[in-house]
Design an enzyme around this catalytic site. Structure first.
Site, short mmCIF file in Angstrom:
data_model
loop_
_atom_site.label_atom_id
_atom_site.label_comp_id
_atom_site.label_asym_id
_atom_site.label_seq_id
_atom_site.Cartn_x
_atom_site.Cartn_y
_atom_site.Cartn_z
N CYS A 92 6.96 -20.85 -0.31
CA CYS A 92 7.55 -22.32 -0.45
C CYS A 92 8.67 -22.79 0.43
CB CYS A 92 7.50 -22.78 -1.81
SG CYS A 92 6.13 -22.47 -2.85
N HIS A 362 2.46 -30.88 -2.29
CA HIS A 362 3.37 -29.60 -2.01
C HIS A 362 2.62 -29.03 -0.85
CE1 HIS A 362 6.04 -26.29 -1.54
NE2 HIS A 362 5.75 -25.54 -2.68
N CYS A 392 12.45 -23.50 -4.82
CA CYS A 392 12.07 -22.27 -5.07
C CYS A 392 11.20 -21.62 -4.27
CB CYS A 392 11.50 -22.09 -6.50
SG CYS A 392 10.18 -22.94 -6.97
#
Length: 406
Positions: A92, A362, A392
């Site tokens: 991510c 996302h 994160c």
């Protein structure tokens, strides 16, 4: 050390990341990447032959997203073949990492014009994808790494954060995103995506659910109990993996589709330049990179690194939390943002002011680049100066960056 400047940022709208449902799902990921790369060139009129490198983030480098998506997107965009490209994976955190590496190259004096960015089409079938650790049993014994949703529930349980607080944060994310969209706060950066025949594929955010309330979220079932107890061919379950490090933890499942990040397709890009190149070629900087940092944390809990990453990048910059006007922390799960704000005792009016991934989605490898652009646009809108962006990442990591308007 030389300065690295952000000249411009742009991104696609985020489309629902499901085949047959999302407005971008029929397109090739290179097409999304080329869309933002073409837009950067059209908006800033630079010679693509001058681009020293294109640093691109893509987490799932399988199927159509394999084969150096950054380089291929540039070629698809019609860039000069001299413009090189590399594609990286920090899960991510890939989008922020692309920006950090691009800025570092300029600050070191090795490059003058670099594009950072990322693409992720979560609608693509993930053929060949393996769970965290890729089946390495030795690594699993050293650092058991569960599913991220199970990690989110484990953290909420350990921290004593109730579902009510997480649902309230998710509802607020939707409310803020709805205001931002209505007021056109994203309009400066959002680039419509066109089909190959020139028709519009998507020109608006497809994922948000305006009108979402904490009460409506309260009726959603938790998403991760079954995943926590799933076992493939007798392998340890994700609940078992957590228990290897936290044997007495009875996980309370509090995350669901409404307080977790949305599954979407999207791409974003950032044009960076050295001071000398910007002056010589008439490019007007919008922001300066103050500091970057990377931080690792417990791989078993996986999602807790943003707080130490923020502290590290502040130390690098010689700043304190009071020096930061706006924060962007990716809402991978509600607990990530909630813990970030609680641990750092932040003014909530400074964090994710236009909503986050729970409302907007996302697109994993692209999100960090998108968040940097979102922070910069909002600093300009509010006439503020300094923003800190972090998120994160799988494996228990977090990159971070501080930018300052110029």
């Amino acid at each position: 050390m030389a300065d690295a400047f952000i000249i411009d940022t742009c991104r696609t709208p985020r489309g629902i990341g499901k085949q047959g449902k999302g407005a971008l799902a029929h397109l090739h990921p290179q097409h999304l990447g080329s869309t933002v790369l073409r837009a950067l060139q059209a908006r800033n009129d630079f010679d693509s032959a001058d681009v020293d490198d294109i640093v691109w983030g893509t987490s799932s480098q399988v199927s159509e997203q394999s084969g150096d998506l950054g380089r291929m997107s540039a070629l698809d965009a019609g860039y000069d073949t001299k413009a090189s490209g590399v594609t990286l994976d920090r899960f991510c955190g890939s989008g922020i990492t692309s920006a950090n590496i691009a800025a570092t190259a300029i600050m070191a004096g090795m490059e003058d014009l670099v594009i950072a960015g990322g693409t992720e089409m979560m609608s693509l079938p993930k053929k060949g994808m393996l769970p965290m650790g890729a089946g390495n049993m030795h690594l699993q014994e050293l650092h058991p790494q569960p599913h991220q949703g199970v990690c989110a529930d484990a953290i909420a349980t350990l921290e004593g954060i109730p579902r009510e607080a997480l649902d309230a944060l998710a509802a607020e994310s939707q409310r803020r995103a709805a205001i931002a969209i209505k007021e056109g706060r994203f309009d400066n950066s959002v680039i419509p995506v066109h089909n190959l025949d020139g028709s519009v594929a998507l020109d608006h955010e497809e994922f948000p659910r305006p009108g979402t309330t904490a009460e409506s979220l309260a009726g959603l079932p938790p998403s991760f109990p079954a995943i926590a107890d799933y076992s493939h061919n007798g392998a340890p379950t994700y609940r078992d993996l957590v228990a290897q490090k936290f044997p007495d933890l009875d996980i309370v499942h509090v995350h669901h589709a409404g307080n977790s990040s949305g599954v979407v397709d999207g791409s974003g890009a950032i044009l960076m330049a050295s001071e000398s190149y910007a002056k010589t070629h008439g490019l007007k900087p919008r922001a300066r990179i103050i500091a970057t940092a990377n931080m690792g944390d417990d791989p078993t809990l996986m999602l807790n690194a943003p707080v130490p990453a923020a502290r590290k990048v502040l130390q690098r910059a010689g700043m304190s939390l009071a020096d930061i006007d706006l924060f962007e922390v990716n809402e991978a799960f509600a607990v990530v943002s909630e813990k970030f704000q609680r641990d750092l005792d932040l003014d909530r009016d400074k964090v994710n002011v236009n909503g986050g991934a729970m409302a907007l989605g996302h697109p994993i490898g692209a999100t960090g680049s998108i968040l940097i652009g979102t922070a910069l646009d909002e600093l300009e809108r509010q006439d503020k100066q300094v923003g800190l962006i972090t998120m994160c990442a799988g494996g228990g990591m977090a990159p971070a960056i501080i930018i300052e308007r110029v």
